[in-house]
Enzyme design. Sequence first.
Site, PDB file in Angstrom:
ATOM      1  N   ASN A   1       1.572   3.023  -2.646  1.00 50.71           N
ATOM      2  CA  ASN A   1       0.875   3.941  -3.563  1.00 50.71           C
ATOM      3  C   ASN A   1      -0.373   4.507  -2.896  1.00 50.71           C
ATOM      4  OD1 ASN A   1       2.061   4.311  -6.375  1.00 50.71           O
ATOM      5  ND2 ASN A   1       2.313   2.105  -6.059  1.00 50.71           N
TER       6      ASN A   1
ATOM      7  N   ASP B   1      -9.324  -1.349 -18.761  1.00 46.09           N
ATOM      8  CA  ASP B   1     -10.360  -1.932 -19.613  1.00 46.09           C
ATOM      9  C   ASP B   1     -10.343  -3.443 -19.406  1.00 46.09           C
ATOM     10  OD1 ASP B   1      -8.206  -2.875 -21.033  1.00 46.09           O
ATOM     11  OD2 ASP B   1      -8.549  -1.632 -22.801  1.00 46.09           O
ATOM     12  N   GLU B   2     -10.976  -4.185 -20.323  1.00 41.96           N
ATOM     13  CA  GLU B   2     -11.133  -5.626 -20.097  1.00 41.96           C
ATOM     14  C   GLU B   2      -9.825  -6.402 -20.306  1.00 41.96           C
ATOM     15  OE1 GLU B   2     -12.723  -3.757 -22.294  1.00 41.96           O
ATOM     16  OE2 GLU B   2     -11.725  -4.414 -24.125  1.00 41.96           O
TER      17      GLU B   2
ATOM     18  N   HIS C   1       1.035   0.825 -13.142  1.00 44.32           N
ATOM     19  CA  HIS C   1       1.769  -0.376 -13.527  1.00 44.32           C
ATOM     20  C   HIS C   1       3.272  -0.053 -13.565  1.00 44.32           C
ATOM     21  CE1 HIS C   1       2.351  -4.280 -15.325  1.00 44.32           C
ATOM     22  NE2 HIS C   1       3.193  -3.710 -16.173  1.00 44.32           N
TER      23      HIS C   1
ATOM     24  N   MET D   1      -3.714  -7.044  -7.106  1.00 44.98           N
ATOM     25  CA  MET D   1      -3.149  -8.097  -7.942  1.00 44.98           C
ATOM     26  C   MET D   1      -4.193  -9.068  -8.495  1.00 44.98           C
ATOM     27  SD  MET D   1      -0.264  -6.803  -7.866  1.00 44.98           S
ATOM     28  CE  MET D   1       1.069  -7.775  -8.520  1.00 44.98           C
TER      29      MET D   1
ATOM     30  N   ILE E   1      -7.169  -9.507 -11.762  1.00 44.03           N
ATOM     31  CA  ILE E   1      -7.644  -8.923 -13.016  1.00 44.03           C
ATOM     32  C   ILE E   1      -9.073  -8.446 -12.799  1.00 44.03           C
ATOM     33  CG2 ILE E   1      -8.133  -9.368 -15.456  1.00 44.03           C
ATOM     34  CD1 ILE E   1      -5.507 -10.434 -15.591  1.00 44.03           C
ATOM     35  N   VAL E   2      -9.338  -7.227 -13.230  1.00 47.39           N
ATOM     36  CA  VAL E   2     -10.672  -6.663 -13.053  1.00 47.39           C
ATOM     37  C   VAL E   2     -11.639  -7.325 -14.037  1.00 47.39           C
ATOM     38  CG1 VAL E   2     -12.014  -4.542 -13.333  1.00 47.39           C
ATOM     39  CG2 VAL E   2      -9.824  -4.480 -12.138  1.00 47.39           C
TER      40      VAL E   2
ATOM     41  N   GLY F   1       0.785  -1.243   0.000  1.00 44.73           N
ATOM     42  CA  GLY F   1       0.000   0.000   0.000  1.00 44.73           C
ATOM     43  C   GLY F   1       0.809   1.282   0.000  1.00 44.73           C
TER      44      GLY F   1
ATOM     45  N   ASP G   1      -3.664  -4.728 -18.429  1.00 43.95           N
ATOM     46  CA  ASP G   1      -2.780  -3.554 -18.559  1.00 43.95           C
ATOM     47  C   ASP G   1      -2.818  -2.940 -19.962  1.00 43.95           C
ATOM     48  OD1 ASP G   1      -1.943  -3.960 -15.884  1.00 43.95           O
ATOM     49  OD2 ASP G   1      -0.460  -5.413 -16.535  1.00 43.95           O
TER      50      ASP G   1
HETATM   51  C1  GAR Z   1       3.631  -1.260  -7.357  1.00 45.02           C
HETATM   52  O1  GAR Z   1       4.920  -1.298  -7.900  1.00 45.02           O
HETATM   53  C2  GAR Z   1       2.584  -1.311  -8.442  1.00 45.02           C
HETATM   54  O2  GAR Z   1       2.952  -0.608  -9.598  1.00 45.02           O
HETATM   55  C3  GAR Z   1       2.543  -2.797  -8.724  1.00 45.02           C
HETATM   56  O3  GAR Z   1       2.632  -3.399  -7.454  1.00 45.02           O
HETATM   57  C4  GAR Z   1       3.339  -2.543  -6.570  1.00 45.02           C
HETATM   58  C5  GAR Z   1       2.451  -2.275  -5.378  1.00 45.02           C
HETATM   59  O4  GAR Z   1       3.128  -1.569  -4.395  1.00 45.02           O
HETATM   60  N1  GAR Z   1       1.342  -3.152  -9.385  1.00 45.02           N
HETATM   61  C6  GAR Z   1       1.272  -4.143 -10.262  1.00 45.02           C
HETATM   62  O5  GAR Z   1       2.215  -4.845 -10.559  1.00 45.02           O
HETATM   63  C7  GAR Z   1      -0.114  -4.364 -10.861  1.00 45.02           C
HETATM   64  N2  GAR Z   1      -0.037  -5.261 -11.940  1.00 45.02           N
HETATM   65  P1  GAR Z   1       2.336  -0.848  -3.224  1.00 45.02           P
HETATM   66  O6  GAR Z   1       1.379  -1.902  -2.636  1.00 45.02           O
HETATM   67  O7  GAR Z   1       3.386  -0.454  -2.247  1.00 45.02           O
HETATM   68  O8  GAR Z   1       1.599   0.321  -3.800  1.00 45.02           O
END
Ligand code: GAR
Length: 190
Positions: free
Chosen positions: A14, A135-136, A103, A84, A86-87, A12, A139
Amino acid sequence: MKQIGVLISGRGSNLQAIIDAGLPVAVVISNDPSAFGLERAKKHNIPAVIINHKDYKDKNTYELEIVKVLQKHKVDLVCLAGYMRIVGEVLLQNYPNKILNIHPALLPSFPGLHSQKQALAHGVKISGCTVHFVDEGCDTGPIIMQAAVPVVENDTEETLSARILEQEHIIYPQAIKLVCEGRIKNEKKV
Ligand code: GAR
């Protein structure tokens, strides 16, 4: 200002950047009960909800529960932050063109999992991160913002990921703000 719902699966960081930028996070939902991001939300008095995909018989039922919680908190924009899964169609249909993702690669290069590892394996000299509408596809949605990050000699997956993450924390809140203010719209037909 639009109300934001953040979907996470782990650390978390981000989510933390979004909170620190003063964006209005109405609820945080994690599919993983052990996600550290839930603690971050609680620390900021943001409702933190666990919706474990393993507790549902299929993706639609699982996502219906997510939609129910998002609606309860009057969310108009959904931000995936290290989410993590897929929507699927239930989330997409309830939030058409209103789901964003960050991403850790310069899409369309290296979609899916382990993007930083893929970047190193290909020997690219520049990687980075991308904020895009979901989208569907995996990425594949329209790109909102990107930051380039150099790959340096002796980089490992960890060192490159950390360098990219610094940029993620800058561009994700910026991109969310633009969308919240209506300055960027995805007009793609859904
Ligand atoms: C981040 O690097 C994000 O870009 C990636 O997971 C990490 C999460 O870090 N997301 C993906 O790979 C999605 N496919 P965080 O939980 O510290 O934000």
